[in-house]
Design a protein around this motif. Structure first.
Motif, short mmCIF file in Angstrom:
data_model
loop_
_atom_site.label_atom_id
_atom_site.label_comp_id
_atom_site.label_asym_id
_atom_site.label_seq_id
_atom_site.Cartn_x
_atom_site.Cartn_y
_atom_site.Cartn_z
N PHE A 1 0.86 -1.19 0.00
CA PHE A 1 0.00 0.00 0.00
C PHE A 1 0.89 1.24 0.00
O PHE A 1 1.81 1.35 0.81
CB PHE A 1 -0.90 0.01 1.24
N PRO A 2 0.64 2.21 -0.91
CA PRO A 2 1.55 3.35 -1.05
C PRO A 2 1.42 4.37 0.08
O PRO A 2 0.41 4.40 0.80
CB PRO A 2 1.11 3.97 -2.37
N ARG A 3 2.46 5.18 0.23
CA ARG A 3 2.38 6.37 1.09
C ARG A 3 1.99 7.54 0.19
O ARG A 3 2.63 7.81 -0.81
CB ARG A 3 3.71 6.66 1.77
N TYR A 4 0.92 8.24 0.57
CA TYR A 4 0.44 9.36 -0.23
C TYR A 4 1.02 10.66 0.32
O TYR A 4 0.77 11.04 1.47
CB TYR A 4 -1.09 9.41 -0.23
N GLU A 5 1.75 11.34 -0.51
CA GLU A 5 2.43 12.58 -0.10
C GLU A 5 1.45 13.75 -0.07
O GLU A 5 0.51 13.83 -0.87
CB GLU A 5 3.55 12.87 -1.09
N TYR A 6 1.68 14.66 0.87
CA TYR A 6 0.91 15.91 0.89
C TYR A 6 1.42 16.83 -0.20
O TYR A 6 2.62 17.16 -0.25
CB TYR A 6 1.04 16.60 2.25
N ILE A 7 0.54 17.24 -1.10
CA ILE A 7 0.88 18.17 -2.17
C ILE A 7 0.03 19.42 -1.98
O ILE A 7 -1.20 19.35 -1.99
CB ILE A 7 0.63 17.56 -3.56
N GLU A 8 0.66 20.53 -1.78
CA GLU A 8 -0.04 21.78 -1.50
C GLU A 8 -0.67 22.34 -2.78
O GLU A 8 -0.02 22.39 -3.83
CB GLU A 8 0.94 22.82 -0.93
N CYS A 9 -1.91 22.74 -2.70
CA CYS A 9 -2.55 23.38 -3.85
C CYS A 9 -2.07 24.83 -3.94
O CYS A 9 -1.54 25.40 -3.00
CB CYS A 9 -4.06 23.33 -3.72
N VAL A 10 -2.28 25.42 -5.10
CA VAL A 10 -1.87 26.80 -5.34
C VAL A 10 -3.10 27.58 -5.79
O VAL A 10 -3.87 27.13 -6.64
CB VAL A 10 -0.78 26.87 -6.44
N TRP A 11 -3.31 28.75 -5.25
CA TRP A 11 -4.44 29.59 -5.62
C TRP A 11 -4.09 31.04 -5.38
O TRP A 11 -3.14 31.37 -4.67
CB TRP A 11 -5.71 29.21 -4.86
#
Length: 302
Positions: free
Chosen positions: A226-236
């Motif tokens: 099962f993968p580790r899901y990285e936090y990816i910051e959104c941009v706005w």
């Protein structure tokens, strides 16, 4: 394990002490801030112990079949449903997830912020760096999944495959936890409705449905593949709000005095619904909707 009614009737401090007793051999706590319960599976489940209601629940009313629960004092499903769900999941699965019970989410996420401060100072177990995902159970409804500022398409796709639909929200504890820990996070429905009002109610069957789904997610995450899901910051931009892969522009013709209300109300209404309200009743309806849910806010502008 505490029964749901016991969770609903306890004050935050009573609930804190009860959970300390329940998990006393496995917990790390910061008194009055959070309780961290050790697990084996690199997944952390999150809930908060406080509610917005000023009175402690004394009377619980139920439908004839026992499925719907309400209280004259405000039932407090936000987030006692989550507190109950975390205990149920932990008791059900063979390999245990980590649990995090936070205090004072409703007044700014103070417990989560204290956790993040100590996490940043390396005062907490190093294995927390290896979490594969964070799952909060603090959302209204039955099938919602809210990602806030986390913009990981693969993680969102996984959560959607588990039976949840992407929706939009403004704040919960994972808004603080996920970026600090660098891991993707989602807030899932836990079966309560009419949050932050005296008409709040709990649908037990829908709560149980979420519990069953999250049990399967924890069991899946226990596998090595099962993968580790990285936090990816959104941009706005300054006038944009981002919700779980979707970006909405705050209307340019909206007076500054109402932008805060509009932004927060997206936790409960879609942008299309809010625009229909504005067209029918004028901008002032935003203040009324906000007060109905959150209480009075003076219009001070930005």
């Amino acid at each position: 394990m505490m029964k749901l009614n016991d969770c609903l009737k306890a004050s935050q401090s009573q609930l804190f002490r009860a959970l300390l007793r329940q998990y006393r051999e496995k917990c790390i706590s910061r008194q009055g801030q959070y309780i961290l319960v050790r697990g084996e599976v690199p997944v952390m489940l999150v809930a908060h112990l406080d509610t917005v209601h000023k009175e402690q629940v004394r009377t619980i009313c139920s439908s004839e079949d026992g499925n719907i629960l309400m209280s004259p004092q405000g039932i407090g499903g936000d987030d006692r449903c989550g507190v109950f769900a975390l205990q149920s999941i932990y008791a059900t699965v063979r390999k245990k997830p980590w649990l995090l019970f936070n205090c004072d989410e409703e007044t700014g996420g103070h417990g989560a912020r204290e956790f993040v401060r100590e996490y940043g100072q390396k005062k907490l177990p190093a294995v927390l760096d290896d979490m594969k995902m964070l799952i909060e159970l603090d959302r209204k409804g039955s099938n919602d999944a809210v990602f806030y500022d986390c913009d990981n398409p693969e993680f969102e796709e996984y959560i959607n495959r588990c039976g949840f639909q992407t929706q939009y929200g403004s704040f919960s504890d994972i808004s603080v936890l996920a970026p600090a820990m660098g891991v993707a996070a989602v807030n899932l429905s836990s079966g309560y409705y009419n949050a932050h009002t005296q008409h709040e109610c709990i649908n037990r069957r829908r709560l149980d449905k979420t519990i069953a789904r999250v049990v399967k997610m924890v069991e899946a995450a226990a596998r090595d593949d099962f993968p580790r899901y990285e936090y990816i910051e959104c941009v706005w931009g300054a006038d944009w709000r981002h919700y779980g892969g979707y970006v909405y522009e705050i209307p340019k013709n909206l007076p500054k005095a109402y932008r805060q209300q509009y932004s927060v109300l997206l936790d409960y209404y879609s942008d299309r619904e809010l625009e229909r309200f504005r067209q029918a009743y004028g901008d002032g309806i935003l203040q009324q909707l906000y007060e109905d849910i959150y209480g009075y806010l003076e219009q001070g502008g930005e």
